[in-house]
Enzyme design. Structure first.
Site, PDB file in Angstrom:
ATOM      1  N   GLY A  12       0.837  -1.197   0.000  1.00  0.00           N
ATOM      2  CA  GLY A  12       0.000   0.000   0.000  1.00  0.00           C
ATOM      3  C   GLY A  12       0.872   1.246   0.000  1.00  0.00           C
ATOM      4  N   SER A  15      -0.211   5.232  -1.926  1.00  0.00           N
ATOM      5  CA  SER A  15      -1.251   6.176  -1.480  1.00  0.00           C
ATOM      6  C   SER A  15      -1.090   6.447   0.016  1.00  0.00           C
ATOM      7  CB  SER A  15      -2.635   5.557  -1.746  1.00  0.00           C
ATOM      8  OG  SER A  15      -3.656   6.433  -1.321  1.00  0.00           O
ATOM      9  N   GLY A  16      -1.610   7.580   0.455  1.00  0.00           N
ATOM     10  CA  GLY A  16      -1.781   7.872   1.873  1.00  0.00           C
ATOM     11  C   GLY A  16      -0.558   7.642   2.762  1.00  0.00           C
ATOM     12  N   GLY A  18       1.199   4.917   3.359  1.00  0.00           N
ATOM     13  CA  GLY A  18       2.284   4.149   2.743  1.00  0.00           C
ATOM     14  C   GLY A  18       3.144   5.006   1.838  1.00  0.00           C
ATOM     15  N   TYR A 149     -13.746  -4.196  10.441  1.00  0.00           N
ATOM     16  CA  TYR A 149     -12.509  -3.391  10.412  1.00  0.00           C
ATOM     17  C   TYR A 149     -11.823  -3.413  11.789  1.00  0.00           C
ATOM     18  CZ  TYR A 149      -9.431   0.595   9.442  1.00  0.00           C
ATOM     19  OH  TYR A 149      -8.336   1.408   9.269  1.00  0.00           O
TER      20      TYR A 149
HETATM   21  P1  NAP Z   1      -5.293   4.788   1.397  1.00  0.00           P
HETATM   22  O1  NAP Z   1      -4.689   6.060   0.949  1.00  0.00           O
HETATM   23  O2  NAP Z   1      -6.619   4.357   0.864  1.00  0.00           O
HETATM   24  O3  NAP Z   1      -4.230   3.634   1.182  1.00  0.00           O
HETATM   25  C1  NAP Z   1      -4.553   2.268   1.253  1.00  0.00           C
HETATM   26  C2  NAP Z   1      -3.448   1.522   0.545  1.00  0.00           C
HETATM   27  O4  NAP Z   1      -3.675   0.118   0.647  1.00  0.00           O
HETATM   28  C3  NAP Z   1      -3.380   1.882  -0.920  1.00  0.00           C
HETATM   29  O5  NAP Z   1      -2.044   2.017  -1.300  1.00  0.00           O
HETATM   30  C4  NAP Z   1      -4.020   0.683  -1.600  1.00  0.00           C
HETATM   31  O6  NAP Z   1      -3.484   0.514  -2.894  1.00  0.00           O
HETATM   32  C5  NAP Z   1      -3.588  -0.425  -0.654  1.00  0.00           C
HETATM   33  N1  NAP Z   1      -4.454  -1.595  -0.747  1.00  0.00           N
HETATM   34  C6  NAP Z   1      -5.735  -1.729  -0.336  1.00  0.00           C
HETATM   35  N2  NAP Z   1      -6.184  -2.956  -0.624  1.00  0.00           N
HETATM   36  C7  NAP Z   1      -5.164  -3.604  -1.233  1.00  0.00           C
HETATM   37  C8  NAP Z   1      -4.993  -4.894  -1.783  1.00  0.00           C
HETATM   38  N3  NAP Z   1      -5.981  -5.817  -1.788  1.00  0.00           N
HETATM   39  N4  NAP Z   1      -3.807  -5.220  -2.319  1.00  0.00           N
HETATM   40  C9  NAP Z   1      -2.791  -4.314  -2.340  1.00  0.00           C
HETATM   41  N5  NAP Z   1      -2.886  -3.092  -1.852  1.00  0.00           N
HETATM   42  C10 NAP Z   1      -4.062  -2.739  -1.310  1.00  0.00           C
HETATM   43  O7  NAP Z   1      -5.482   4.802   2.972  1.00  0.00           O
HETATM   44  P2  NAP Z   1      -4.446   4.978   4.186  1.00  0.00           P
HETATM   45  O8  NAP Z   1      -5.173   5.738   5.187  1.00  0.00           O
HETATM   46  O9  NAP Z   1      -3.112   5.402   3.728  1.00  0.00           O
HETATM   47  O10 NAP Z   1      -4.390   3.458   4.695  1.00  0.00           O
HETATM   48  C11 NAP Z   1      -3.177   2.791   4.979  1.00  0.00           C
HETATM   49  C12 NAP Z   1      -3.393   1.912   6.196  1.00  0.00           C
HETATM   50  O11 NAP Z   1      -3.659   2.757   7.322  1.00  0.00           O
HETATM   51  C13 NAP Z   1      -4.590   0.961   6.097  1.00  0.00           C
HETATM   52  O12 NAP Z   1      -4.211  -0.299   6.645  1.00  0.00           O
HETATM   53  C14 NAP Z   1      -5.633   1.620   6.958  1.00  0.00           C
HETATM   54  O13 NAP Z   1      -6.553   0.696   7.495  1.00  0.00           O
HETATM   55  C15 NAP Z   1      -4.763   2.246   8.030  1.00  0.00           C
HETATM   56  N6  NAP Z   1      -5.373   3.344   8.801  1.00  0.00           N
HETATM   57  C16 NAP Z   1      -5.768   4.505   8.194  1.00  0.00           C
HETATM   58  C17 NAP Z   1      -6.334   5.501   8.962  1.00  0.00           C
HETATM   59  C18 NAP Z   1      -6.802   6.794   8.351  1.00  0.00           C
HETATM   60  O14 NAP Z   1      -7.584   7.525   9.002  1.00  0.00           O
HETATM   61  N7  NAP Z   1      -6.377   7.161   7.165  1.00  0.00           N
HETATM   62  C19 NAP Z   1      -6.473   5.330  10.334  1.00  0.00           C
HETATM   63  C20 NAP Z   1      -6.051   4.137  10.917  1.00  0.00           C
HETATM   64  C21 NAP Z   1      -5.489   3.151  10.141  1.00  0.00           C
HETATM   65  P3  NAP Z   1      -4.398   0.084  -4.175  1.00  0.00           P
HETATM   66  O15 NAP Z   1      -5.706   0.785  -4.036  1.00  0.00           O
HETATM   67  O16 NAP Z   1      -3.584   0.478  -5.346  1.00  0.00           O
HETATM   68  O17 NAP Z   1      -4.541  -1.396  -4.051  1.00  0.00           O
END
Ligand code: NAP
Length: 261
Positions: A12, A15-16, A18, A149
């Protein structure tokens, strides 16, 4: 430079959180492989970050794709010093309104995908390597609508304890980072317009002691700490980066009285 000459794999990473971490790791001297499903954002990340980044299209729910991503990383950059198993999805799964498929898909990505990321990487982890799993403040919050989740993120803490124990004989550390609400594209599904996003951000900020949502760079800096030798004696821990939500929930603006200090 805290990661000079080191090799990191970030799932990941397009995006975001990662992507912010990939950016920081490169600035700190690392060679970084990123994965994701979206070819366009993978390519954009390489264009932005340069030759020290390798992008591999790999679905985290496909163990064979994860094996291929690790193989490509090792072939290009050598053995692994850091694995950031960060790919994840958020979805609402209200009791009474949720299909088996929708529930299973969250667990498949957020739990099984993380395990098989670590399993694929394990043979290539160098002594002293660091593995970091992205959980969430949802593991503790009890927010309505997030059974799958929250369960998936809570599972990562339990899994990290086991992995930390299994990998300790190889001097590999395993930790969890638990972000609170962070400004990334993950929110776009719930708040698809700028107005909806601003409303969501205002509402969310009122529940956070720091009075605002986090920036992905703030999570990335914590991941850098756990990845680097600064955390050489830290293993099996869950580090919350959430503006105080988990540790001091009642300090949020929503609960403040007008009484001066
Ligand atoms: P994001 O911008 O939507 O990023 C999610 C990443 O995960 C993307 O790079 C996406 O890439 C990848 N991904 C999702 N499903 C996938 C799959 N089946 N195979 C490969 N890659 C996959 O959101 P983010 O907030 O940065 O999320 C990153 C992590 O932080 C997640 O685990 C999320 O649960 C956690 N988190 C986020 C928050 C928040 O408020 N933002 C809070 C707590 C925890 P593709 O779409 O290209 O597959």
């Amino acid at each position: 430079m805290r990661l000079k000459g080191k090799t990191a794999l970030i799932t990941g990473g397009n995006s975001g959180i990662g992507l912010a971490t990939a950016r920081l790791f490169v600035a700190e001297g690392a060679r970084v492989a990123i994965t994701g499903r979206n070819r366009e954002t993978l390519d954009a990340a390489v264009k932005e970050l340069g030759a020290n980044v390798l992008a591999v299209q790999a679905d985290a729910t496909d163990p064979a794709a994860l094996e291929r991503a690790v193989a490509a990383t090792v072939e290009r950059f050598g053995g692994l010093d850091v694995v950031f198993a960060n790919a994840g999805i958020a979805a609402q799964t209200y009791v009474g309104k949720t299909t088996h498929e929708a529930f299973a898909s969250v667990l498949q990505t957020n739990i099984t995908g993380v395990f098989f990321t670590v399993q694929a990487a394990a043979p290539h982890l160098k002594a002293g390597a660091s593995v970091i799993l992205t959980s969430s403040v949802h593991s503790e919050l009890g927010m309505p609508g997030y059974s799958a989740y929250a369960a998936s993120k809570g599972a990562l803490k339990a899994m990290a304890s086991v992995l930390a124990a299994e990998l300790a004989p190889r001097a590999v550390r395993v930790n969890v980072v638990s972000p609170g609400a962070t400004l990334t594209p993950i929110w776009e599904k719930n708040a698809p317009t700028p107005e909806a996003f601003a409303k969501m951000e205002r509402g969310m900020s009122a529940t956070i002691p720091m009075g605002r949502m986090g920036k992905p760079e703030e999570i990335a800096r914590t991941v850098l700490f756990l990845a680097s030798d600064d955390a050489s004696y830290v293993s099996g821990q869950d580090l919350f980066v959430d503006g105080g939500v988990n540790g001091a929930a009642l300090g949020a603006p929503l609960f403040r009285t007008s009484q001066p200090m």
